[in-house]
Structure formats: structure tokens, C-alpha cells
Design a protein around this motif. Sequence first.
Motif, PDB file in Angstrom:
ATOM      1  N   GLY A  89       0.784   2.078   0.820  1.00 58.44           N
ATOM      2  CA  GLY A  89       1.102   2.361  -0.577  1.00 58.44           C
ATOM      3  C   GLY A  89       2.580   2.625  -0.760  1.00 58.44           C
ATOM      4  O   GLY A  89       3.218   2.081  -1.665  1.00 58.44           O
ATOM      5  N   PHE A  98      -1.626   9.767  -1.863  1.00 55.63           N
ATOM      6  CA  PHE A  98      -2.712   8.795  -1.802  1.00 55.63           C
ATOM      7  C   PHE A  98      -3.977   9.434  -1.261  1.00 55.63           C
ATOM      8  O   PHE A  98      -3.922  10.320  -0.435  1.00 55.63           O
ATOM      9  CB  PHE A  98      -2.332   7.625  -0.896  1.00 55.63           C
ATOM     10  CG  PHE A  98      -1.141   6.888  -1.418  1.00 55.63           C
ATOM     11  CD1 PHE A  98      -1.293   5.894  -2.357  1.00 55.63           C
ATOM     12  CD2 PHE A  98       0.121   7.209  -0.974  1.00 55.63           C
ATOM     13  CE1 PHE A  98      -0.190   5.220  -2.848  1.00 55.63           C
ATOM     14  CE2 PHE A  98       1.222   6.544  -1.458  1.00 55.63           C
ATOM     15  CZ  PHE A  98       1.069   5.544  -2.403  1.00 55.63           C
TER      16      PHE A  98
ATOM     17  N   ALA B  17      -3.674  -2.411  -2.843  1.00 57.07           N
ATOM     18  CA  ALA B  17      -2.866  -1.483  -3.619  1.00 57.07           C
ATOM     19  C   ALA B  17      -3.707  -0.805  -4.697  1.00 57.07           C
ATOM     20  O   ALA B  17      -3.595   0.398  -4.931  1.00 57.07           O
ATOM     21  CB  ALA B  17      -1.693  -2.224  -4.247  1.00 57.07           C
ATOM     22  N   THR B  21      -4.430   3.232  -4.855  1.00 58.45           N
ATOM     23  CA  THR B  21      -3.950   4.067  -5.950  1.00 58.45           C
ATOM     24  C   THR B  21      -5.048   4.331  -6.959  1.00 58.45           C
ATOM     25  O   THR B  21      -4.878   5.103  -7.882  1.00 58.45           O
ATOM     26  CB  THR B  21      -2.789   3.381  -6.669  1.00 58.45           C
ATOM     27  OG1 THR B  21      -3.225   2.066  -6.990  1.00 58.45           O
ATOM     28  CG2 THR B  21      -1.556   3.309  -5.807  1.00 58.45           C
TER      29      THR B  21
END
Lengths: 238, 283, 229
Positions: A89, A98, B17, B21
Motif C-alpha cells: 500500500g 492498513f 490496492a 485500503t
Amino acid sequence: MGDIGLLGFGPDGWGLVLFRAGLMTLAVSVAAFLCGLVLGTLVAWARVGGNRVMRALAEAYTVVLRGVPDILVIYLFYFGGRQVVAAIGTALGFAGPFDISGFVAGMLAIGLISGASQSEVLRGAYQAVPRGTIEAGRVVGMGRFTLFRRVIAPQAMVTALPAMGNQWQSVIKESALVSVTGLVETMRQVSVAAGTTQEHFLFYAAGAVIYLIITTLSDQVFRLAERRSLRGHQGAGY
Amino acid sequence: MNITRSTFLRAGLAAAATLATGAPLLAQGKKLVFATEGAFPPFNMTKPDGTLYGFEMDMLAEIAKRAGFEYELIAQAWDGMIQGLIDGKYDAVIDSVTITAKRLEVVDFSLPYTTGGSTFAVMKESGIALPGTGTSINLDDAAATDAAIAQIAAVLEGKTVGVHVSTIQADFLDKYLAPRGITIRTYPNGPDVYQDLSNGRLDAAMASATNIAAFLEKNAETATATGPAFSGGVMGKGAAIVVQKGKGELADKLSAALQSMSDDGTLAALSNQWFGINVTPKL
Amino acid sequence: MDLTFISGMFQKILTGLPLTLNLWLLSLAGGACLALTLNLMRQNRIGNAIAATYVFVFRGTPLLIQIFMIYYGLAGFGFIRQSFLWPFLRDPYWCGLLALILNDAAYSSEILRGGLRAVPKGAVEAGRVSGMGRATILRRITLPIATRQALPAYSNEVISMLKATALVSTITLMDMTGIARAAISETWRAVEILLCAAVIYLVISMLVTRASAWLEQRLSPWQFGRTTP
């Protein structure tokens, strides 16, 4: 021994939570299976058509994941996975912190395990597709995607489906190990119920029945799919 | 359309991703998340519908009221619970976790809310009785400890003692009784220790006195507590709420609320309600 | 990387290797015997139904639940604790071994069944014609051919069982995984410890893969009758 009322749906019964946990087992299994399917396809592809490096990587992945106990993989994912996700990330430019939920962690861990065996199945199925049909497709001007969708996939599916059915059954059973990630699926729920009520046999038996129901019903679905995939085949007998 | 390897790679990265997230941890101003086991009576237990209840849940509700925060409770297996906290999966752990030097290296604690020592449970029909029942031993007192351990080890020779994994009691048994040839068996889940004690696989179980009291409440006819109550040393300094290292602000907030609950007698009242006795320290 | 910690951890985990190997080999042996029995039972209707149900139940549920059922579930029954079985079931080792044997038998019996189906009728008839009894045909013709046919699938099962032994750590047994789990709760250096354990399992399973490939090669029909391999 065992008060069967404990399995009921009343206020003191564990019926409803067990039902919900069963659905969770099903949900995490489906997600993990699909995750494994994507991974397995990519890996099979790398092994069949990739360059030297990709082939080596794909081979290493299958060897490692098939040689290490599932519970260690899940533990590794649980303890080490979060650091990896955070690293990826940050590298992609997202701001932390995260976290991955128990569901996602379980799904990815089992998907990773299942992907290794699924890739073997898919590779075998691809290699069983007669070369001539692929060449014929190319000759009539099909692109790579059309060729895959119209020629390779339908033929490979026939070979792959029975083995994929077995892979799905394994995924359901592996999902029992993800309770460590904090996900309340069947295994975790029956353990909690057994510990709280001290009725171990009753609740583990109930858990076994839940798994049997899921495996049996989904087995029927796969058989149906198998039958469909055999349509138009000579000697299929349907 | 041509699917190339790089299209796949890009799609995969994008998916990764989103996953990473998709569940951002504790955005500012959101509820605080507390983890507990939900299987450690009477501190924390689970109802059939999944609701968590017990001494610590009542206490936490009161702390939240006084400190003015909203919170959410999640159930988590003890195996890996501290690791989850370190990794930031939740903000705090409330699961009768004892303050020890080893744990202080990796996490921070609030003020303690229980002091009770740890002791042994046995089945009556086993006929095992440890010396020193009713007394308490501070492990910082080496002479008294050595004497008590020698006597206990003599009774438990060749026997098997069960304990919940990675607890202060497990540390105690490893340090004092394992070297004397007593078999120690560690269990991933707390209640399983009592299960194996009841069915005769274990000769004795070790746990906090409060946890044993909860077990005896249901099994008073068949089981009993025995041996001295150990505290201090590896047994730590009482149970407290655990927070991540460097989250001193949260620990201070929790401690202040605990302090005020101790001052006006609320904490003692809660303890009497759940344990029948006051197990809380004078803060 | 802390090399002293890692090499110390390898040594510590390897002390669990004898128990892991013991459970692995004995469960394979026990499972094979039971699998053969299940297949012999399949010759009549009732026996066939029993064997099919057994396979259905043990293949349709997770091994973990089978282990807990045997270890915690059976111990809840007073009559079992009074019975002659209790000295065995009291011990987590026997519970773990029993669960592994029962589980392996279900999978192995299906693999063996596939192998038996692949035995050519003609081979059995040839045996009968040359005057062999049923037991001799089983020993000299059916089983050798079936075993060879089942070998690739069985080598996968052998590796699966190695991995399955890791689950006995949930019932307090100190096999390699049990030792690793205990070490994690002591030091909280989970990733290093888990990787050490994973490497050991990986090496063993790679050796098995090699050995079975060699065996398959040796036992291939085109190798028969050769004097030098």
C-alpha cells in the motif's frame, strides 16, 4: 447426553448463530475459491506460456504452497500478511494505516493455497486440448481472447471440471482453519458453543453436519455443471 | 481485444490496492475497537446470539461513559490476540491480560483492575491436595517461593498440569514446575483446560483464582481449588487493558476513568456483582 | 535477520520431528490397512453402503472437526471414560493418531478403488485360469496392478498427510507445529518461527515427491523385464 434444544432457534438456542456461521463458511469458501481460480489461471498461464523467469516463479509457488501445511500458511498470512499489505500500500502511494479484515485475510490465505493446486488442474486441462483445434482457430483469424473463449476454455472445462469440484471441496474444508484470523465461521462458532455449554460432542457433530450439507449440496451443483459442459460431446450419454 | 500480461498485472495491482485500503483502520473520530476472547468467565463470555457480556463488558461500558468515547467490541481468539493489537487490528485488548515485564516490552497497559493471584484446581475424586491452600505466596520472596514450590512439586510428581497457552500461569509452570519433571500441557482455548480436567486427562489445572472460582461455581460438587495463591514475579501486577505501544494517551484516558471508578466504589461494586468478592486493587 | 535466533529455532523445532514422522508414518500405515478393508467390504451390498457412508462422512468434513470430535467429543461420554478405550483416548497422542488414520483411510480407499477399477479383467481371468485362489489373485495380480495405477494419486495423499499432522498441535501435542506455536507465544517473532517450520515441512515433502517420481519410473510397465534400470 446433550440437550438438542441447544441447537434450536429460540433465545437460548444456538441454531441461528450456527446458521449464520454456515453462511459465512460458504461465503469465505466461494471468495477463496474464486481468488484461487484467478491465481491458478495466472500461474497455469505462466507455466504454459511464460518466459523462463515466470515459469520458475510459478513452479516455485506451486511447490512451496503444496509442501507446507495449510495451518502454517494461514498463520503466516495472519502474522506476516498485514506487514506485506502495508508495504504494498505504501509503495503504491496510499496513506496508511492498513488493515485487512478477518474475511479478507482468510480468503487470501486459502485462495493462495488453493491457487497452487488449481493451477495444476488447469495446466493439465489446457495441455489436454487438442493442438489442432487451436491451430484451426488461429487459421480462421481468431484473436488470443476469442481463441481462449471459444476454443480453449470450453474444451479445457470438460477435463477440468471434475478436478475443480474436488478443489472446491478442499477449499470448504480448509476454511475451517481460518478461525485464527478472527473470522466467525462454522468451526470457530461450534468451538465457542462447545466451550460455553460444555456440550462438545453435540456441537462438533452439528458442525460436521453443517459441513456435510455444504459439501453435498455444492457437489450436486458441480455435477450439474459437469453435465452441461459435456453437452455436444460424443458418447457423453445424456 | 488483446489481453496482455501487463493488463492482467495492472488489474491485479489495482484490486490489491482496493483490498488493502478497503478497510482503513480507525479513521479519526470513529469508534474505538476493543478485542476480547468472549470465553473467559466471568470476565468475558458470549451469549448464544453472539453478544459479549461479563465483568469486563460492564466495566468497559462504565469507562466509556466516564471517558466519553464510543466503542465497539469484537471477539477474537486468544492465540494471536496480542499480535493483532501490535499490528493495529484493534485499539485495545480487554481480556484479563496481566501486566508483565515481558509484555511491557511490546505493549502498554492501563491501571490494573484486578489483583487476585493464581492457583490450582483439581477434581475431588483424584484425591490430590496441594499444601498451603488459603495462603498466598509472593514470587518476589525467593525463600517462601522455593519452599512452597518444593512441597507442591512433591505432590504433583509424575502428574500432568494443564494451562491456557501464553498466559502468566503458563510462564509460572514453565519456570517453576516443568524443571522438576512435572508435565505441562498448554491449551489454545481457556475452557478446554477445564474440559480435560473434568474428564480426567489432567491431574490439575492452573489459572487465575477468579477464573477458577467461576469454574467451581458450576462444578462445586466435583472440583475444588487447592494450593496457595501465587502473585508477583512472573505473575505480574494484576490485569489491565492493553493498548498499542506509544498510545499512552488512550491508556491515560482509560486509567483516569478506572481511577474515578475505584474512588467512588463503582469498580468494587461491579466486582462484587460478578465475582461475589472484591478482586479489584485500591488504586 | 537474526541468524543465531533462526538456527536456534531450527534446532528447537526439529525436536518435534520424531513425533511428526511417527504420526505421519503410522497414520499412513493404519490408513492403508483400513482403506484395504473398506475396499474388501465393498463386495456385498451392506458392506458397500457402510464403506460409502464412511467415505462420505470423513471426506465431507474438515479434519480439524474430526480431531476435536474424537478428543473432546468422545471424552464427554461417561461410558467411554469407564470403558477399556479410555486409557488410549485419555492420551492426546492416540486421539490424534486415530483421527489421522480414520481421515487418511477415507481418502486412500477412494484412491485404491480407482486403482482397483483400472485392473484389466483379462489379468484376473488369466490368474484364475492358471489355477490361482482368490487370495493369491488379490496378492499376486490385483493389488500390484492397482497399486501401480494408484501411485501418482497416492503420493499426493502421502504429502497431504504430512501436512495434516500439523493439526494435532490443536490438541496439545508438541509436534513441529506445536513447538512453533509455543515458541511464537513466547517470543512473538511469528514470521521467523513459522518460516523455519515451513522450510522443514517443505524439504520433507520435496523428498517425497522425488522418491515417488523415482518409484513411478521404476514401476512403469516399459521398465518391466529390463535387467538394468
